[in-house]
Enzyme design. Sequence first.
Site, PDB file in Angstrom:
ATOM      1  CB  VAL A 205      -0.994  -0.015   1.189  1.00  0.00           C
ATOM      2  CG1 VAL A 205      -1.803   1.270   1.235  1.00  0.00           C
ATOM      3  CG2 VAL A 205      -1.935  -1.202   1.080  1.00  0.00           C
ATOM      4  N   GLY A 206       2.034   1.160   0.616  1.00  0.00           N
ATOM      5  CA  GLY A 206       2.979   2.289   0.626  1.00  0.00           C
ATOM      6  C   GLY A 206       3.309   2.738  -0.795  1.00  0.00           C
ATOM      7  CD  GLU A 223       8.092   5.633   9.977  1.00  0.00           C
ATOM      8  OE1 GLU A 223       8.601   4.553  10.338  1.00  0.00           O
ATOM      9  OE2 GLU A 223       8.732   6.700   9.943  1.00  0.00           O
ATOM     10  CB  CYS A 257       5.897  -2.576  12.204  1.00  0.00           C
ATOM     11  SG  CYS A 257       6.324  -1.342  13.432  1.00  0.00           S
TER      12      CYS A 257
END
Length: 525
Positions: A205-206, A223, A257
């Site tokens: 998605v980044g 991030e 993460c």
Amino acid sequence: MVYLAVCSTMPPGGSLERQAATRARQAFLSGRTRPLEFRLQQLHALLKMITERETDIATALKQDLNRSQYDTPLLELTGLENEIKLAIDKLSVWAAPRAVERSVLTLSDQVYVRPQPLGVVLIIGAWNYPWALTLGPLVGAIAAGNAAVVKPSELSECSSLLLRALLPRYLDKDLYPVVTGGVSETQELLRQRFDHVFYTGSSSVGRLVMEAAAAHLTPVTLELGGKSPCYVHPDCNIRVAARRITWGKFVNCGQTCIAPDYVLCEPSVQNQLIECIRLTLLEFYGADPKSSPDYGRIINQRHFNRILSLMEGYNPVIGGQSDASQRYIAPTVLRDVPPQSRLMQEEIFGPVLPLVAVSDIDDAIRFINEREKPLALYVFCTDQKGIEKMLEETTSGGVLVNDVLMHYTLSSLPFGGVGHSGMGRYHGKHSFEQLSHMRSCLVRSLAMESVNLSRYPPQDRRRARRARMAMRAPLIDMSRRTFVWAVSATVIAVVLMVTLVVILLIAAGLNCTCWYWRGIYNYFW
Ligand code: NAD
């Protein structure tokens, strides 16, 4: 009810997302974020919200992730409070103009960098730590004097709705609107023009976020995630290493993460490590982790199925049990996982820990360097040369020796990824700088024009040589500290000079006196 209340405050025309962006832009253009007093007042209000609403926030996280009430302050809220307090404490220093070195040609000028707000920031958060990952960047946005549209993840629904209800009650409604919704709402937001997009979530998605931002030439902070390796050297205390790794891997049910994604160790270490992890799990969650109040759940059915499919075909040495009705997956350890397996290609983001055999530290370094640059790297080792070798020969967003996750808690360390794990950094002063424009300022006077003559036409050899010499001269540090040093050194030099002169004068005086008396003596005798 809350949703209707938010809708009714929107101006007519356009989607909710566009209206939120427009409202934030207009509020920013009013200029009210510029005074530091306003920013401080908003930061105090945010701090108040977190302390007053801790129980509500913990309840929402219990519903979203079965997060224990004790873990909520430990994993999200205390860190956030510290970030806010630090920003309140340091804002005047961070926001002050910073003097920089001058050239010979600008010696008498003012040369400095002046932090400036960027404008309106879009903050898109992820679901695994829904408060820290939306409010953390918001602290930086407020401190830097920006407006911000906050888009929490739709997957942590209870936290998302609570954030949307709470934030306007504490902060300026127009400057910091919360927009909830899923993919289509986020895409609609990304079509709007922002001055910065701060995205936390998956790398796939980044990439979409960066593409959408590129249409407006909007800078991004990404991030992202990825597979964070953990190397365990045979020389370390395996019992302690196992306890720390077990905590970092299974906290929040592996949905962190920077959780150690997999462990690299020599075959001789594997058996020992497995036994120590087994004992630690017993210590942490008891014989049945499903009934432990400290053990979380998978966020939704899709992620539950994804994690189970990653485990397919393996015989777990620890755990492996699951219950779809509760989205429960037991803390699971798999040994001798082949490096080419699917489990070793995708980020696991769940409570499954693969152990991968390597022959030695060089083999581990090769393994790490053959893959995408990770967000975090963990090294358990006591040999200084081994530690130095790992630090020197690998890269990652952050690296932590002999522990896991703890680097996230230090506001002094910039937090962020490198390569596929992200770009940009935040926490503490780094958040302020990431969301500020560092404007270059050179303020000259119209006096001393003679200094400039050598750069003007008509040029000749002498003028050109003089201009080149001036341009080649090294930069001069005129910062306050250097100035204080220079003044002190001058004062000391002057005092020494004066002392020397006085001594010489006295000596000369004594000499004169001697000659005078000797002259009288000679005259009479
Ligand atoms: P997610 O599904 O909640 O998505 C994050 C945000 O992106 C949400 O607000 C969502 O609405 C939006 N989104 C999802 N799909 C989109 C699309 N197609 N177009 C536009 N917007 C979209 O979170 P996630 O991606 O499942 O989060 C997990 C990932 O995030 C993991 O890879 C994890 O490592 C990473 N992560 C990174 C950090 C960090 O600080 N680096 C922190 C937490 C999570």
